[in-house]
Design a protein around this motif. Structure first.
Motif, PDB file in Angstrom:
ATOM      1  N   GLY A  13     111.540  48.678  76.432  1.00  0.00           N
ATOM      2  CA  GLY A  13     111.417  47.433  77.191  1.00  0.00           C
ATOM      3  C   GLY A  13     110.891  47.571  78.579  1.00  0.00           C
ATOM      4  N   GLY A  14     110.600  48.668  79.007  1.00  0.00           N
ATOM      5  CA  GLY A  14     110.032  48.850  80.339  1.00  0.00           C
ATOM      6  C   GLY A  14     111.103  48.977  81.419  1.00  0.00           C
ATOM      7  N   TRP A  15     110.676  48.721  82.731  1.00  0.00           N
ATOM      8  CA  TRP A  15     111.523  48.907  83.925  1.00  0.00           C
ATOM      9  C   TRP A  15     112.685  47.945  83.960  1.00  0.00           C
ATOM     10  N   ALA A  16     112.540  46.709  83.625  1.00  0.00           N
ATOM     11  CA  ALA A  16     113.589  45.709  83.698  1.00  0.00           C
ATOM     12  C   ALA A  16     114.690  45.978  82.698  1.00  0.00           C
ATOM     13  N   ASN A  17     114.266  46.454  81.494  1.00  0.00           N
ATOM     14  CA  ASN A  17     115.300  46.724  80.514  1.00  0.00           C
ATOM     15  C   ASN A  17     116.033  48.014  80.821  1.00  0.00           C
ATOM     16  N   ALA A  18     115.367  48.937  81.517  1.00  0.00           N
ATOM     17  CA  ALA A  18     116.001  50.216  81.802  1.00  0.00           C
ATOM     18  C   ALA A  18     117.003  50.104  82.952  1.00  0.00           C
ATOM     19  N   TYR A  19     116.633  49.342  84.015  1.00  0.00           N
ATOM     20  CA  TYR A  19     117.531  49.183  85.192  1.00  0.00           C
ATOM     21  C   TYR A  19     117.769  47.702  85.442  1.00  0.00           C
ATOM     22  N   PRO A  20     118.692  47.084  84.742  1.00  0.00           N
ATOM     23  CA  PRO A  20     118.888  45.627  84.896  1.00  0.00           C
ATOM     24  C   PRO A  20     119.464  45.231  86.266  1.00  0.00           C
ATOM     25  N   ILE A  21     120.169  46.096  86.978  1.00  0.00           N
ATOM     26  CA  ILE A  21     120.778  45.758  88.264  1.00  0.00           C
ATOM     27  C   ILE A  21     119.726  45.827  89.359  1.00  0.00           C
ATOM     28  N   ILE A  22     118.823  46.758  89.336  1.00  0.00           N
ATOM     29  CA  ILE A  22     117.819  46.920  90.378  1.00  0.00           C
ATOM     30  C   ILE A  22     116.769  45.840  90.177  1.00  0.00           C
ATOM     31  N   PRO A  23     116.433  45.049  91.282  1.00  0.00           N
ATOM     32  CA  PRO A  23     115.430  43.982  91.125  1.00  0.00           C
ATOM     33  C   PRO A  23     114.046  44.547  90.900  1.00  0.00           C
ATOM     34  N   HIS A  24     113.194  43.632  90.464  1.00  0.00           N
ATOM     35  CA  HIS A  24     111.802  44.002  90.234  1.00  0.00           C
ATOM     36  C   HIS A  24     111.151  44.308  91.563  1.00  0.00           C
ATOM     37  N   PRO A  25     110.231  45.272  91.618  1.00  0.00           N
ATOM     38  CA  PRO A  25     109.608  45.634  92.887  1.00  0.00           C
ATOM     39  C   PRO A  25     108.920  44.451  93.556  1.00  0.00           C
ATOM     40  N   GLY A  26     108.340  43.553  92.841  1.00  0.00           N
ATOM     41  CA  GLY A  26     107.699  42.385  93.456  1.00  0.00           C
ATOM     42  C   GLY A  26     108.733  41.467  94.107  1.00  0.00           C
ATOM     43  N   GLU A  27     109.809  41.250  93.385  1.00  0.00           N
ATOM     44  CA  GLU A  27     110.891  40.420  93.946  1.00  0.00           C
ATOM     45  C   GLU A  27     111.508  41.089  95.169  1.00  0.00           C
ATOM     46  N   LEU A  28     111.599  42.416  95.091  1.00  0.00           N
ATOM     47  CA  LEU A  28     112.177  43.141  96.225  1.00  0.00           C
ATOM     48  C   LEU A  28     111.304  42.984  97.460  1.00  0.00           C
ATOM     49  N   ILE A  29     109.989  43.087  97.277  1.00  0.00           N
ATOM     50  CA  ILE A  29     109.083  42.936  98.414  1.00  0.00           C
ATOM     51  C   ILE A  29     109.152  41.503  98.949  1.00  0.00           C
ATOM     52  N   PHE A  30     109.176  40.512  98.029  1.00  0.00           N
ATOM     53  CA  PHE A  30     109.267  39.120  98.463  1.00  0.00           C
ATOM     54  C   PHE A  30     110.570  38.875  99.214  1.00  0.00           C
ATOM     55  N   GLY A  31     111.671  39.418  98.739  1.00  0.00           N
ATOM     56  CA  GLY A  31     112.971  39.250  99.407  1.00  0.00           C
ATOM     57  C   GLY A  31     112.973  39.860 100.796  1.00  0.00           C
ATOM     58  N   ILE A  32     112.338  41.070 100.900  1.00  0.00           N
ATOM     59  CA  ILE A  32     112.306  41.704 102.218  1.00  0.00           C
ATOM     60  C   ILE A  32     111.507  40.860 103.194  1.00  0.00           C
ATOM     61  N   ILE A  33     110.315  40.342 102.707  1.00  0.00           N
ATOM     62  CA  ILE A  33     109.490  39.502 103.587  1.00  0.00           C
ATOM     63  C   ILE A  33     110.244  38.234 103.980  1.00  0.00           C
ATOM     64  N   ALA A  34     110.927  37.612 103.035  1.00  0.00           N
ATOM     65  CA  ALA A  34     111.697  36.388 103.338  1.00  0.00           C
ATOM     66  C   ALA A  34     112.840  36.694 104.326  1.00  0.00           C
ATOM     67  N   PHE A  35     113.488  37.852 104.150  1.00  0.00           N
ATOM     68  CA  PHE A  35     114.564  38.234 105.069  1.00  0.00           C
ATOM     69  C   PHE A  35     114.036  38.447 106.479  1.00  0.00           C
TER      70      PHE A  35
END
Length: 200
Positions: A13-35
């Motif tokens: 299933g790829g990255w999301a299925n392997a690490y369900p707790i860690i956010p997606h890198p795109g979401e992480l970047i968007f969250g950091i910019i929003a913060f």
């Protein structure tokens, strides 16, 4: 075994299925910019206003504290003034009482002195009046005694004593003998004369 499970999940299933707790890198970047944007907005807009409100509030509180201290100082000063005025009023009242007592004692002494002087004046006047009345009574009595003595002597001696000089000498001699006690009182002579008249 766990590592094997992760590797199998990555293959399936790829990255999301392997690490369900860690956010997606795109979401992480968007969250950091929003913060970061939110932080900048808060730092530029909200924090200064909060600091200004805090400063104003602190200044207001300090002003109120200063006003309260000033009011307390004024109240303490007024209390001291009141105490000083009260002590001065008490001292003045005590002084007035002492002056009133002294004036009362002085007035009483003056009244006593006036009463004593008036009593002495009345006593002196009464003594003088008594002495004058006594002198007048003595003079009147001397005149009456002189007249009676002249009449008695005229009757006893049998001669007239109408002559003024002879009458005066007879009266003076009679009074001198009366004061010396050489002759009887007038009442006894009058009684003897009455008995003589009855016999004649």
């Amino acid at each position: 075994m766990h590592l094997a499970t992760i590797l199998a999940a990555e293959e399936e299933g790829g990255w999301a299925n392997a690490y369900p707790i860690i956010p997606h890198p795109g979401e992480l970047i968007f969250g950091i910019i929003a913060f970061v944007i939110l932080y900048l907005v808060v730092a530029k807009k909200v924090v200064p206003r909060l600091e200004a409100m805090y400063t104003e509030r602190a200044a207001a509180i300090e002003g109120q504290i200063e006003e309260a201290d000033k009011a307390n100082a004024e109240a303490a000063e007024l209390l001291e003034q009141y105490k000083a005025q009260l002590a001065e009023s008490r001292a003045e009242a005590s002084s007035i009482r002492e002056e009133a007592r002294a004036e009362g004692a002085q007035i009483l002494a003056e009244l006593k002195a006036q009463a004593q002087a008036e009593s002495e004046r009345i006593t002196t006047s009464a003594k003088a009046q008594i002495a004058a009345e006594r002198q007048q009574a003595v003079i009147s009595l001397r005149a009456e005694v002189g007249t009676l003595a002249t009449e008695l002597a005229s009757r006893v001696v049998g001669e007239s004593l109408e002559d003024e000089a002879r009458q005066r000498r007879t009266v003076e001699r009679f009074l001198a003998e009366l004061e010396a006690g050489d002759i009887e009182p007038v009442s006894a002579v009058t009684g003897a004369d009455a008995a003589t008249e009855q016999e004649s």
